[in-house]
Design an enzyme around this catalytic site. Structure first.
Site, short mmCIF file in Angstrom:
data_model
loop_
_atom_site.label_atom_id
_atom_site.label_comp_id
_atom_site.label_asym_id
_atom_site.label_seq_id
_atom_site.Cartn_x
_atom_site.Cartn_y
_atom_site.Cartn_z
N THR A 136 0.16 -2.15 -20.27
CA THR A 136 -0.24 -2.73 -18.99
C THR A 136 0.94 -3.20 -18.16
O THR A 136 2.01 -3.54 -18.72
CB THR A 136 -1.18 -3.94 -19.26
N ASP A 137 0.75 -3.28 -16.85
CA ASP A 137 1.80 -3.83 -15.98
C ASP A 137 1.94 -5.35 -16.15
O ASP A 137 2.91 -5.94 -15.69
CB ASP A 137 1.54 -3.48 -14.50
N GLU A 138 0.94 -5.98 -16.80
CA GLU A 138 1.00 -7.45 -16.92
C GLU A 138 2.17 -7.92 -17.76
O GLU A 138 2.55 -9.09 -17.70
CB GLU A 138 -0.31 -8.00 -17.50
N TYR A 161 -2.93 -12.64 -23.37
CA TYR A 161 -3.16 -11.19 -23.37
C TYR A 161 -1.86 -10.44 -23.09
O TYR A 161 -1.46 -9.56 -23.85
CB TYR A 161 -4.22 -10.81 -22.31
N LYS A 165 0.40 -7.89 -25.45
CA LYS A 165 0.71 -6.49 -25.11
C LYS A 165 2.23 -6.29 -25.06
O LYS A 165 2.74 -5.25 -25.47
CB LYS A 165 0.08 -6.10 -23.76
P1 NAD Z 1 -11.82 -2.20 -23.31
O1 NAD Z 1 -11.84 -3.66 -23.64
O2 NAD Z 1 -12.84 -1.65 -22.37
O3 NAD Z 1 -11.92 -1.34 -24.65
C1 NAD Z 1 -11.21 -1.64 -25.81
C2 NAD Z 1 -11.73 -0.77 -26.93
O4 NAD Z 1 -10.97 -1.07 -28.13
C3 NAD Z 1 -13.21 -1.01 -27.27
O5 NAD Z 1 -13.88 0.22 -27.45
C4 NAD Z 1 -13.15 -1.79 -28.58
O6 NAD Z 1 -14.29 -1.57 -29.41
C5 NAD Z 1 -11.87 -1.24 -29.21
N1 NAD Z 1 -11.28 -2.18 -30.16
C6 NAD Z 1 -11.01 -3.50 -29.96
N2 NAD Z 1 -10.51 -4.05 -31.08
C7 NAD Z 1 -10.43 -3.05 -32.01
C8 NAD Z 1 -9.99 -3.00 -33.35
N3 NAD Z 1 -9.53 -4.09 -33.99
N4 NAD Z 1 -10.03 -1.80 -34.00
C9 NAD Z 1 -10.50 -0.70 -33.38
N5 NAD Z 1 -10.96 -0.70 -32.11
C10 NAD Z 1 -10.93 -1.87 -31.42
O7 NAD Z 1 -10.34 -1.93 -22.80
P2 NAD Z 1 -9.83 -1.03 -21.57
O8 NAD Z 1 -9.92 -1.79 -20.33
O9 NAD Z 1 -10.44 0.32 -21.68
O10 NAD Z 1 -8.27 -0.93 -21.97
C11 NAD Z 1 -7.81 0.05 -22.89
C12 NAD Z 1 -6.31 -0.11 -23.06
O11 NAD Z 1 -5.66 0.04 -21.82
C13 NAD Z 1 -5.90 -1.48 -23.59
O12 NAD Z 1 -4.85 -1.30 -24.48
C14 NAD Z 1 -5.44 -2.23 -22.35
O13 NAD Z 1 -4.46 -3.19 -22.69
C15 NAD Z 1 -4.85 -1.10 -21.53
N6 NAD Z 1 -4.89 -1.28 -20.07
C16 NAD Z 1 -6.06 -1.64 -19.44
C17 NAD Z 1 -6.08 -1.75 -18.04
C18 NAD Z 1 -7.34 -2.12 -17.29
O14 NAD Z 1 -7.29 -2.33 -16.07
N7 NAD Z 1 -8.50 -2.19 -17.93
C19 NAD Z 1 -4.91 -1.50 -17.30
C20 NAD Z 1 -3.74 -1.15 -17.99
C21 NAD Z 1 -3.75 -1.03 -19.37
O1 DAU Z 2 -3.01 -5.16 -14.50
C1 DAU Z 2 -3.62 -4.51 -15.58
C2 DAU Z 2 -4.63 -5.42 -16.21
O2 DAU Z 2 -5.71 -5.52 -15.30
C3 DAU Z 2 -5.11 -4.94 -17.57
O3 DAU Z 2 -4.04 -4.92 -18.47
C4 DAU Z 2 -6.23 -5.84 -18.11
O4 DAU Z 2 -6.74 -5.29 -19.31
C5 DAU Z 2 -7.33 -5.91 -17.07
O5 DAU Z 2 -8.32 -6.81 -17.50
C6 DAU Z 2 -6.79 -6.33 -15.70
O6 DAU Z 2 -6.37 -7.72 -15.73
P1 DAU Z 2 -6.70 -8.74 -14.52
O7 DAU Z 2 -6.67 -10.09 -15.06
O8 DAU Z 2 -5.89 -8.42 -13.33
O9 DAU Z 2 -8.22 -8.24 -14.21
P2 DAU Z 2 -9.56 -9.04 -13.87
O10 DAU Z 2 -10.58 -8.03 -13.45
O11 DAU Z 2 -9.93 -10.01 -14.93
O12 DAU Z 2 -9.14 -9.90 -12.58
C7 DAU Z 2 -8.68 -9.27 -11.38
C8 DAU Z 2 -8.36 -10.37 -10.39
O13 DAU Z 2 -9.59 -11.01 -9.99
C9 DAU Z 2 -7.49 -11.47 -10.96
O14 DAU Z 2 -6.61 -11.96 -9.95
C10 DAU Z 2 -8.49 -12.58 -11.35
C11 DAU Z 2 -9.59 -12.41 -10.31
N1 DAU Z 2 -10.95 -12.76 -10.76
C12 DAU Z 2 -11.42 -12.20 -11.92
C13 DAU Z 2 -12.67 -12.50 -12.39
C14 DAU Z 2 -13.18 -11.89 -13.67
C15 DAU Z 2 -11.74 -13.63 -10.02
O15 DAU Z 2 -11.34 -14.11 -8.94
N2 DAU Z 2 -12.99 -13.92 -10.49
C16 DAU Z 2 -13.49 -13.41 -11.65
O16 DAU Z 2 -14.64 -13.75 -12.04
#
Ligand code: NAD
Ligand code: DAU
Length: 358
Positions: A136-138, A161, A165
């Protein structure tokens, strides 16, 4: 990795949001590959995400926890994979604030467990092998009003989180430097699209608008995120998997920055149009609530490396992607109902009941 020959790939977290799009892309685009979806099916994992491809002859599902070495070793021994694409993780920042250790276990120890298993299974013969870590970019922390995260930006995570990562990225790099395990890492910005669990901003707000519930905007709503359609992330992973340089990092982003409040207003407008509400109906649900602790002010990715080296760029505009995403949620109300029953209600209560008012 070239795509000339047959290969077996373990994709971890394939039942989650991004993982399911990656699994679908690989299963359908590469019928000569065996795709093994390894997922523990936590609250975020859902096999309904893959109904359309689950009967494909090149798709296999294994329910396993990446923390359990014996389970993982058995799967490696059964399938003899050539590569791992590792997405399994605890992925929600707010949950990491409630329960940091869960993130250390899955994201850090789980990743090291997988690295060890891959190394052992490949028996130090790493030709044509690859461990791809999806990150992730975080990990880069927060930006001010200007500037972008590049692949050289120093790691500076702020939430449990992002710290977990960042630690996992460091371990993956350490296995390259120490053991020459072939690895590649990508760091992506915020994804949105079909199948995202409604704890994240966009699907949570879509679900709340459907149920006429308040839309809890954290703090002043001026936090900025760079949004990317999930299928464009999956396409980038495909390119990096096949053509990325070993040992390197690739940043992936949408060139698409939005302040949260502007995004929420656009979402409200589109929802009103699609639900045939009077204009302004959904905006009335916006409620400013107590901020997220340690909230990063702005993320923005410089994606020029992947653009120049691999020719990748996003394929849809934000308006198109958001509109398609809303349509998907409106057409899949059963999916939404299933994932918002039970544990979700407890989570929602815990997360939001004490947030009202700033
Ligand atoms: P998600 O939470 O939707 O899915 C995570 C998956 O991992 C689920 O299917 C869960 O069952 C599985 N999992 C969790 N713990 C496990 C374990 N101990 N063993 C096996 N499986 C397990 O996540 P996502 O949003 O699809 O993100 C996927 C990946 O991409 C993550 O590594 C996250 O850090 C990264 N990522 C997410 C975002 C985003 O915006 N969602 C952006 C950048 C990177
Ligand atoms: O940047 C990549 C990341 O983006 C991923 O690595 C994470 O897995 C993914 O969850 C996401 O993280 P964020 O914290 O940016 O996403 P989230 O959707 O939780 O929040 C987006 C923005 O909205 C953030 O500034 C917080 C705000 N927010 C979020 C929620 C859930 C609110 O204002 N209200 C809310 O209820």
């Amino acid at each position: 990795m070239t795509n000339q020959q047959d290969k077996t790939i373990i994709i971890t977290g394939g039942a989650g949001f991004i993982g399911s799009h990656v699994v679908r892309l690989f299963v359908t685009k590469y019928p000569n590959y065996r795709i093994v979806n390894l997922d523990a099916l936590t609250y975020a994992g859902n096999l309904e995400n893959l109904r359309d491809i689950e009967k494909s002859p090149n798709y296999f599902f294994e329910r396993a926890d990446i923390l359990k070495t014996d389970e993982i070793e058995k799967i490696f021994s059964t399938y003899q994979p050539d590569a791992v694409i590792h997405l399994a993780a605890e992925s929600h920042v707010d949950r990491s604030i409630l329960s940091p250790l869960d993130f250390v276990y899955t994201n850090v120890i789980g990743t090291v467990n997988l690295l060890n298993t891959a190394k052992k299974s490949w028996n130090n013969n790493f030709a044509n092998k690859l461990f791809y870590h999806v990150s992730t970019d975080e990990v880069y922390g927060a930006l001010g009003e200007t500037g972008f995260f590049t692949e050289e930006t120093k790691y500076d995570p702020h939430s449990p989180y992002s710290a977990s990562k960042a630690a996992s990225d460091h371990f993956v790099k350490a296995y390259f430097d120490t053991y020459a395990l072939p690895i590649v890492i990508s760091n992506c910005s915020n994804n949105y699209g079909p199948n995202q669990f409604p704890e994240k901003l966009i699907p949570l707000f879509i679900n709340n608008i459907i149920h006429k519930k308040s839309l809890p905007v954290y703090g002043d709503g001026l936090y900025t995120r760079d949004w990317l359609y999930v299928k464009d992330h999956a396409a980038a992973i495909d390119l990096i998997f096949h053509r990325g340089n070993k040992g390197e990092t690739y940043n992936i982003g949408g060139f698409n920055e939005w302040k949260n409040i502007d995004l929420v207003k656009l979402l409200c407008k589109l929802m009103d149009e699609k639900l045939r509400n009077r204009a302004g109906t959904s905006e009335k649900l916006i409620t400013y609530v107590k901020d997220r602790p340690g909230h990063d002010r702005r993320y923005a990715i410089d994606a020029s490396k992947i653009n120049k080296k691999l020719g990748w760029k996003p394929s849809v505009t934000f308006e198109e992607g958001l509109s398609q995403t809303i349509d998907w949620y409106l057409q899949n109300e059963d999916w939404l109902k299933h994932v918002t029953s039970g544990e979700y209600q407890n989570y929602y209560e815990l997360q939001y009941s004490k947030r009202d008012g700033r």
